[in-house]
Every structure is written in C-alpha cells, then in structure tokens.
Design an enzyme around this catalytic site. Sequence first.
Site, mmCIF file in Angstrom:
data_model
loop_
_atom_site.group_PDB
_atom_site.id
_atom_site.type_symbol
_atom_site.label_atom_id
_atom_site.label_comp_id
_atom_site.label_asym_id
_atom_site.label_seq_id
_atom_site.Cartn_x
_atom_site.Cartn_y
_atom_site.Cartn_z
ATOM 1 C CE1 TYR A 62 42.180 31.793 33.173
ATOM 2 C CE2 TYR A 62 39.980 32.483 33.832
ATOM 3 C CZ TYR A 62 40.946 31.493 33.718
ATOM 4 O OH TYR A 62 40.667 30.232 34.146
ATOM 5 C CG ASP A 68 42.359 38.417 36.772
ATOM 6 O OD1 ASP A 68 43.193 38.162 37.666
ATOM 7 O OD2 ASP A 68 41.764 37.533 36.128
ATOM 8 C CE LYS A 80 45.135 29.890 38.283
ATOM 9 N NZ LYS A 80 44.656 30.925 37.392
ATOM 10 N NE ARG A 100 22.535 30.768 50.733
ATOM 11 C CZ ARG A 100 21.661 31.722 51.117
ATOM 12 N NH1 ARG A 100 22.014 32.986 51.177
ATOM 13 N NH2 ARG A 100 20.430 31.384 51.437
HETATM 14 C C1 LIG Z 1 43.303 30.906 36.729
HETATM 15 C C2 LIG Z 1 42.901 32.298 36.510
HETATM 16 C C3 LIG Z 1 41.600 32.719 36.760
HETATM 17 C C4 LIG Z 1 40.498 31.762 37.170
HETATM 18 O O1 LIG Z 1 40.714 31.140 38.371
HETATM 19 P P1 LIG Z 1 39.984 29.759 38.741
HETATM 20 O O2 LIG Z 1 40.183 29.647 40.191
HETATM 21 O O3 LIG Z 1 40.665 28.720 37.924
HETATM 22 O O4 LIG Z 1 38.544 29.903 38.349
HETATM 23 C C5 LIG Z 1 41.317 34.052 36.607
HETATM 24 N N1 LIG Z 1 42.242 34.927 36.199
HETATM 25 C C6 LIG Z 1 43.487 34.571 35.918
HETATM 26 C C7 LIG Z 1 44.463 35.592 35.476
HETATM 27 C C8 LIG Z 1 43.856 33.242 36.053
HETATM 28 O O5 LIG Z 1 45.096 32.873 35.745
#
Ligand SMILES: *Cc1c(COP(=O)(O)O)cnc(C)c1O
Length: 385
Positions: free
Chosen positions: A104, A176, A201, A51
Amino acid sequence: MKDDTILAHVGLHPHDNHGIVNPPVYHASTVLFPTLETYRNASTARVRYGRRGTPTTFALEEATTALEGGEGSILTPSGLAAIAHSLMACLKTGDHVLVTDNTYGPTRRFCDGVLSRYGITTDYFDPLIGGDIEKLLKPNTKVVWVESPGTQTFEIQDIPAIAKVAHDHGALVLMDNTWSGGYFYKALEHGVDISVHAGTKYIVGHSDAMFGVIVCNKATFEIVRDSAQLFGNCVGPDDVYLALRGLRTMGVRLNRHNDSGLKVAAWLQSRPEVLKVMHPGLPGDPGHALWQRDFTGASGLFGFVLDIAEEKPLAAFVDDLQFYGMGASWGGFESLILPTQPENSRTATEWNAGGQSMRIHIGLEDPDDLIADLEAGFDRMNKAR
Ligand SMILES: *Cc1c(COP(=O)(O)O)cnc(C)c1O
C-alpha cells in the site's frame, strides 16, 4: 467456535447492560474511583481512563482477536495508523526493514519518509520472492512487511515460506491483511506475528467510519499495545460502535463479495478489451495455487488491464458508469473503479502490463447489473478509440 459464530457473538455481554444486545457507546475521558483504595489500585482496573479504552472498545478488541486467533488487538483511528504504530513498536534506530514492493502506497511513504528520519532503513523485495528472501535479510533486519494479495497488482505471497526464513533470522513478520478482512486469511496461523487491518474497508463495511486494528500474537501484544498507548493512540467511541456493527455482518458480506467478484472477474477475462485480470481466485492466475492453499475465499477487490493507453477512451468507459463510483477506499457495500499506475510505485521490480491498469471493487449489488454496466462502458470506450 467457527468464524461466523465468532462474528455474531464474541464481545457481546448483554447481561452486563440490562440485556441489551449491543454494548453502549461510552463517551469517556474521566473515570471516577469511589475510594482512595480503588484509586490507588487504578492501574489494575480495566476501565480507568478514556484513552485506555471502554467496554465499547473492549468488545471490538475481543472479536477481532478471536477472529484471527491472536493474543490481543489494538484499535487505531485508521488503517494507516495501525501500520505506523505496529512498525514503530517493533523497530529502533539502526534496524532494517524489508517491505514487499507491491505494498500500500502510504506504507512505503511511511518507511521512506518517517522511519528513515529515525535511522531505520528500508529495502523493497519482489512479492514473489518466497523463501529466497533469505538473500535480502541482514543481521539488523528486524521486520519483514508483507501484504497478500498486494495493493493494485494482487500477487499472492508465500507467507509461510517468508515467515520461516524471517523467524530463523530473528525478524518479525508483519502483514497488511486488509484484503481478507481476517476472515479469508488467518495470518497468524501462517506464521505472521502481527496482522494489521484497515478496518475502514471490510470491517466497517459501509463507507462511513475510519478505523484500523492491529492483531498481535503473544510475543508482540504488550510491546505494540504499550507503544501505541504512549503515542496517544485511541479511537472515538462512535467509530468503534460503527466498526463493531459492521463486523457482525462481515461474514455474509464477504461471501457475497467473493461470489460476485469471481463472477465479474471471469466475465472480464472473456472480454477482448481486457488484456489481463489480476484475481487470485481465477484458475490460471499466477497466485491461484498459493491462494487455494492458504485462503478460504476472495474479497471483492481485484485488478484488470485494459487494452487502451489514452485518456479519452478511458474517460468514455468510466465517466458514465451507473453503479461504480470513482474514489479512494473500498470494502463498502458499493462498487468502485479506479485507474491505477502500478508501474510508478515500484522500486524492486518492474510492472509493465502493456495497457491501462484498473482497480475494481465489486460491491453487494446484483452482479448481472454490474456486468451490464461494464458492458455498456466497453461499448462507449470502443467508440471513443
Ligand atoms: C486503505 C488501506 C490502508 C489504509 O487504511 P485507512 O483506514 O485508509 O488509513 C492500508 N492498507 C491497505 C491495503 C488499504 O487498502
């Protein structure tokens, strides 16, 4: 080291592993210690329990940390987990958080639905607020959450101005930074304390694995690492491997997304069906000057507004597109399109674009094919009006 060199090299230790270029996928829970003495000193061993990470995890952490000039990184099983762990680590009962109104959606739901249960209050602010955020800071404001460009509407925030005021008041700035991949925007250099990514992403980049990362500065790294550890946070080694493999080519992919995205955005801007294009890389976009000042490029995700309000022409446009899929997420090699409803997800500001808002992700296909596909879609849409 420049970014593309970091992406190609940092975290590789081939001669620790028979000269093999990539680190192996270590599936580990138990880690054995050969003697009582080494067992007694387990807490100082780098590899001590599955972990807590393995050489596969450490390789990726080294690279994401170097890319953004952080003190350290914490890997998480999704982007949303990165958001949740970074907020939980920095807040306690009685604290107040300021969150950008274009954040988001699940970040908003986490604040309203989870933080509120722990007696932490959230207020939302106009993404264009800049240094005027001073007026919203309370004595108990401990975190300012920014996202630039913001989800769905793509406003660029004046993060250095926000960070200066937040720090003067003793609040941390969490960002973010998913849109830039940490490649086109150096969050920590612009005053951010913690840069959070949905690695799902652009880092993974191939629409397969889920993954997140929290890149911290010196003041926050140990706090966030220890908190996430105690929530049981860890990422499966196969997904870490996929993220590491994606990261190695992120620079070339992002530059291609930048070029093709700008080309398609400019084409959309020339179309009579399009009321507005939300892409900070376009001259004339309200965020263009700040984007030019702070970013070194644009990823492939942006928005536009169609001059329609009905479902029928919208379906005619999107249903038979050849190269654009409809579905959540983005940052993979393929193009995507979705209708959005920014007007329904705000509480501090109004959004009224006067038509149907869309979110588009320009993938790695030839942009001329992508434009021709949209053009055929507009023909169908116009016939269905
Ligand atoms: C997709 C996304 C997230 C979340 O990511 P996941 O891997 O789907 O949990 C967070 N912030 C932004 C801007 C996103 O586009």
